[in-house]
Design a protein around this motif. Structure first.
Motif: not given
Length: 442
Positions: A3-6, A187-190, A403-411
Motif C-alpha cells: 500500500k505504501v510502496g515498500l 511531511i513538514e514541507k507539506q 486536500k492534495l497536500a493533506a493526502a500526501q501527508i497521510e501517505i
C-alpha cells in the motif's frame, strides 16, 4: 507494505520462521526470542524536584510548564534521565493514536503514573526506541485491564520480542533514523504548504471584500482602523442597518418533553465548523418552541459564534436550513438585496478583529449589541456578486491543493509507520544499508 510502496524496494532476509507472536509474525531465522523483562528493568522511583517537569508527547519526552504545579506535587514526581525510556501506561482505550513510549533525551521529573525502564548492554538504545514504538502501536494498546485499561511493567515484561545481534540493531536504528528523518522533512514541507495556502486564502478573501476587484478604483478612509481605505463608492453601514441580529436559546435539557420526538431543527455552536449548515444538531418539540424563547431563524442568515476562548468566538457560517439556535450564537437575518455569501466572506476576513471586541471579563464573549454596532464595507450588489464568484472559483483551486497536500501527508505517515514496522520485525533486511535506497526485487 504494498500500500505504501515498500514491496520490491527493500531486500528481505534469506530465511524466516514463525515467531508465534501475533504482532511480529514471521521473523528472520537467526533472531532469538526474548521476554522484555530479560533485557529491561523497571527503574525504582526516585524524586528529584530540582529537575524541570516533563511528559510524553507523541513519542518524545518534552518539558512541560510547572507554573501551575504545586511544589509538593512536583516533589512526588519521579526522575527520568537521558538514555532511559518512558512509557505512558494509563487509559490505553482512551487514546489509540498517541505514541506512548519514548527514549528520553532530557533529564526531567514526571508523574508517578509513568513507567521508567532501562535497557541492558545487549540492546542498542536507538534500536530500542524503534522497537518500543512498534510494540506500542502493534501490541501494547491491546494489553491492560480495568475501566481505564491501564498496564503495569509486568504486562510489558512478560511480552516477547525477537532480538537481532547488536550490530544488526545498530544498522536498523541508523536506517530508521535516516529514513524517517527524510519522511519527516517531506511531511513538514507539506504542512508548510498547507499553512501557506491558509494564509493565502485569508489574504485573498480580506483583500477582495475590503478593496474590491478594481485596482484602479478611487479610495477613501473607512474610518475603521482594521479596514484602512475602502473604495470610494462603497458604504460603511452598521450590521444593524443590513439585518436583524438575534440571540438563541437552549430549552431545558432535563425536560424530556422538550426534546423527545422533536420536529423543529435546533443548532448548537459546533455547527460553525461548516461553511453552510444544513444538518440540525438536534430537534426540539413544538412545546419547547412555544415556551422557551426560541425563534426560528430563516435560511440564508449568517450565524456568528459569541462565546469561548477557543476558535468558536467570532466564527461564522451560512444557515442553509430554517432552524432555532442556542444562546452561544447570534443570527444575522440579512435582507434580500445583500449577498449573504459576501457577508460570510467579510466575517472570515474580520475574524481576529471581531474576536478582540469580545475580550474582557472572566469569559471572553461577544453579544448582539456588539455585533450590531460593527461597521462593515459594503459594495453595490453587483460587485458583491462578482466578488463572491471570484472567491468561490479561486477557493476551489486552493482547497484542492490543500486536500492534495493533506493526502500526501497521510501517505507519508503511513509509509513511515510501515517502514518502522518492517525494519523492527525483520520484514526487510537493512544489514547492507549504507545511506542509499536499496533497490531490488523481493
Amino acid at each position: 507494505m504494498d500500500k505504501v510502496g515498500l514491496s520490491g524496494k527493500y531486500q528481505t532476509y534469506p530465511e524466516y520462521k514463525d515467531s508465534g507472536v501475533e504482532w511480529l509474525g514471521s521473523v528472520p531465522m537467526h533472531w532469538i526470542p526474548v521476554r522484555f523483562k530479560h533485557r529491561f528493568s523497571e527503574k525504582k522511583k526516585a524524586s528529584n524536584p530540582m529537575l524541570d517537569a516533563g511528559s510524553i508527547s507523541f513519542g518524545r519526552v518534552i518539558y512541560k510548564s510547572s507554573e501551575n504545579l504545586a511544589p509538593e506535587t512536583k516533589a512526588s514526581y519521579q526522575e527520568v534521565l537521558e538514555g532511559e525510556f518512558l512509557i505512558n501506561p494509563l487509559n490505553m482505550n482512551y487514546d489509540l493514536l498517541s505514541l506512548r513510549t519514548a527514549l528520553s533525551e532530557i533529564n526531567v521529573v514526571v508523574s508517578t503514573g509513568y513507567i521508567v525502564i532501562r535497557s541492558d548492554e545487549r540492546l542498542h538504545k536507538r534500536y530500542v526506541r524503534w522497537l518500543l514504538q512498534e510494540f506500542d502501536v502493534a501490541h501494547m494498546k491491546t494489553l491492560g485491564s480495568g475501566v481505564r485499561q491501564t498496564i503495569n511493567y509486568m504486562d510489558i515484561g512478560n511480552s516477547f520480542f525477537y532480538e537481532p545481534a547488536k550490530i544488526e540493531q545498530q544498522k536498523i536504528a541508523s536506517f530508521l533514523d535516516h529514513e524517517t528523518a527524510k519522511i519527516d522533512t517531506l511531511i513538514e514541507k507539506q504542512q508548510q504548504l498547507i499553512k501557506l495556502l491558509k494564509e493565502k486564502r485569508q489574504a485573498v478573501i480580506s483583500h477582495a471584500v475590503t478593496k474590491g476587484l478594481n485596482p484602479n478604483a478611487p479610495m477613501r478612509d473607512s474610518g475603521v482602523e482594521w479596514l484602512g481605505e475602502v473604495p470610494e463608492h462603497w458604504t460603511m453601514p452598521k450590521i444593524s442597518h443590513i439585518g436583524k441580529v438575534l440571540n438563541g436559546s437552549t430549552p431545558d435539557k432535563t425536560n424530556f418533553s422538550y426534546w423527545d420526538d422533536g420536529t423543529i431543527p435546533w443548532l448548537a455552536s459546533g455547527c460553525l465548523n461548516s461553511e453552510i449548515v444544513v444538518e440540525p444538531s438536534d430537534y426540539i418539540s413544538v412545546g419547547a418552541y412555544q415556551s422557551c424563547s426560541v425563534e426560528l431563524i430563516p435560511d440564508n442568515s449568517l450565524l456568528v459564534g459569541m462565546v469561548g476562548q477557543g476558535k468558536t468566538r467570532g466564527s461564522s457560517a451560512i444557515l442553509g436550513i430554517e432552524s432555532c439556535i442556542n444562546q452561544n450564537m447570534a443570527a444575522i437575518i440579512i435582507g434580500k438585496k445583500i449577498k449573504v455569501k459576501f457577508i460570510y466572506f467579510l466575517f472570515q476576513a474580520m475574524y481576529e478583529d471581531l474576536r478582540e471586541l469580545g475580550r474582557g471579563g472572566n469569559q471572553a464573549a461577544l453579544n448582539c449589541e456588539i455585533i450590531s454596532s460593527v461597521r462593515i464595507p459594503l459594495p453595490p450588489l453587483h460587485e458583491q456578486i462578482a466578488i463572491v464568484e471570484m472567491l468561490d472559483e479561486l477557493l476551489i483551486k486552493l482547497n484542492g491543493l490543500d486536500k492534495l497536500a493533506a493526502a500526501q501527508i497521510e501517505i507519508l505517515q503511513e509509509r513511515r509507520t510501515a517502514l518502522i514496522s518492517a525494519a523492527v520485525t525483520g520484514k526487510i533486511d537493512v544489514r547492507n544499508w549504507n545511506g542509499n535506497a536499496m533497490e531490488c526485487e523481493i
